[in-house]
Enzyme design. Structure first.
Site, short mmCIF file in Angstrom:
data_model
loop_
_atom_site.label_atom_id
_atom_site.label_comp_id
_atom_site.label_asym_id
_atom_site.label_seq_id
_atom_site.Cartn_x
_atom_site.Cartn_y
_atom_site.Cartn_z
CE LYS A 180 5.67 20.95 28.25
NZ LYS A 180 5.45 21.76 29.47
N GLY A 227 -6.49 2.05 7.35
CA GLY A 227 -5.05 2.18 7.57
C GLY A 227 -4.74 2.60 9.01
CE LYS A 253 7.62 6.06 -1.82
NZ LYS A 253 8.84 5.28 -2.05
CG ASP A 298 1.02 11.67 22.18
OD1 ASP A 298 1.11 12.48 23.13
OD2 ASP A 298 1.41 10.49 22.25
CG LEU A 331 -8.88 -0.47 11.69
CD1 LEU A 331 -10.35 -0.12 11.51
CD2 LEU A 331 -8.55 -1.65 10.81
CG ASP A 349 -2.17 -0.90 0.97
OD1 ASP A 349 -2.29 -1.47 -0.14
OD2 ASP A 349 -3.01 -1.02 1.88
N GLY A 350 2.04 1.20 0.61
CA GLY A 350 2.93 2.36 0.63
C GLY A 350 3.35 2.78 -0.77
#
Lengths: 255, 255
Positions: B128, B158, B58, B146, B161, B53-54
């Site tokens: 932080k 992807g 692209k 985060d 999920l 999939d990567g």
């Protein structure tokens, strides 16, 4: 909007009575009832609902014209004002100072029943887990679970949320399916376009609950978007994210 | 479709070479490259992607014409055939025996960058937690977390999920927002209509990751639906629920 209906939860009889008198004094025609019979004829321009989301759901099934809800309970995604805000509401009504918040309904074909929040198929407490097959245009899915829920964006902040489902903005053209206590980890929700017709088949008869009301035992239902829509009167500064921040603490700024 | 491009993961050089020869023998014109430069011109009728999939992500950024993916890795929602199925694919291609699976892109305004899976704003491991403000037409939300992810239906299987998000059917006109490791329990996803323009503001600069590629540090981005779409060639019997059943076990029938 001169012809108003009041639909109230029995416990709020006194509140309903005083609101009725207030509205009559202001020159409105008021159709005032606990039973649903007279609102059903849709002659009123606006139905005022006194009660929680449960009362609002009931009222929403009976009318096609706009509604406005006054909160009785703790949560109230469907209510627009608290019961203490009658005066503010009257002012807004006079000045036409509100926005209309449109909501989509589901329809259960077999019953020709409408649904504003969710359709739930669920086993009895002492019944064994059931095998569920969901099929729609894009394929089919199987769940071994206690039940299955198909909800609207409006329903996404209701029982759907308790089942672990996502929040859908009210104008999202989608429905959400979430299994209840599924075996095999497949507990995630699936979001589908609102033009899908969803067939649900269960290997045993289970309870069909539509917006909280039990319609008896079924093993097969077809659910799809209804033509029915409602408009909810909202204060001019209403936005949905405010209500999920206030009522759920979701996305709230903590200082 | 006579002019084909091959876009391959370097590790699959030999596979790409043998596929090229196979296609030349069959009378196709083949544009064959590891680098993206020659596919970029969009002269090819169809781009064949060899890789996971990567690699597909692209390739999808570089072309506007249809693509078809051949799976190298373990999972592959974007791939349509396994590498062993070249012959089946050739037969399907000759007989025009496939369906087109259309997918929507997001666009990050500041960079004019496209996104097929997800836009992720995420702090460095030693940074932080950050304050994030999301705003769109329907309101605004705050997260202390985060990071934050905005994904497409394609991206919903992807990283979205992994963050706990729901699965969206590919043709759902919606995007999904999920905070990464949020404080204060607000870990649920929110699904928004695909016509919303989403402004994301962070109180510190964080990494902007689009479809897995790092675009550097940003503290403010605007994300909206792109006009760019792609069509993925699929075997005639393809359906999305098959792929989530096979690859995730979601909604799979256990006997």
């Amino acid at each position: 909007m001169k012809y108003l209906g009041i639909f109230y939860k029995p416990e709020l009889f006194n509140k309903a009575l005083s609101l009725k008198n207030l509205l009559l004094n202001e020159g409105y025609t008021v159709d005032y009832c606990e039973s649903s019979e007279r609102i059903k004829n849709n002659k009123v321009d606006l139905t005022i609902v006194l009660g929680g989301d449960g009362t609002f759901l009931k009222a929403s099934h009976l009318v096609n014209n706009p509604l406005v809800g006054f909160k009785g309970g703790r949560l109230g995604f469907l209510s627009s004002y608290t019961i203490e805000e009658f005066d503010k509401f009257l002012k807004d009504l006079k000045n036409d100072n509100f926005v209309l918040d449109e909501r989509t309904f589901l329809k259960v074909s077999e019953l020709n029943a409408f649904c504003l929040n969710e359709v739930l198929l669920i086993k009895d407490p002492d019944q064994k887990m059931v095998d569920i097959k969901i099929s729609f245009q894009d394929g089919e899915l199987f769940f071994h679970a206690d039940g299955i829920m198909l909800g609207t964006p409006t329903g996404s902040t209701g029982y759907s949320l308790s089942l672990g489902g996502p929040i859908l903005l009210p104008n999202t053209k989608a429905f959400v399916i979430t299994p209840v206590a599924p075996q095999f980890l497949a507990s995630r929700s699936i979001v589908i376009p609102d033009n899908e017709k969803v067939n649900i088949e269960v290997d045993e008869s289970v309870n069909l609950i539509i917006d909280g009301a039990n319609f008896g035992k079924f093993s097969k239902v077809t659910v799809l978007k209804s033509k029915k829509k409602i408009s909810i009167l909202r204060p001019i500064d209403y936005d949905f994210t405010k209500s999920i921040k206030e009522k759920l603490g979701y996305g709230k700024k903590f200082l």
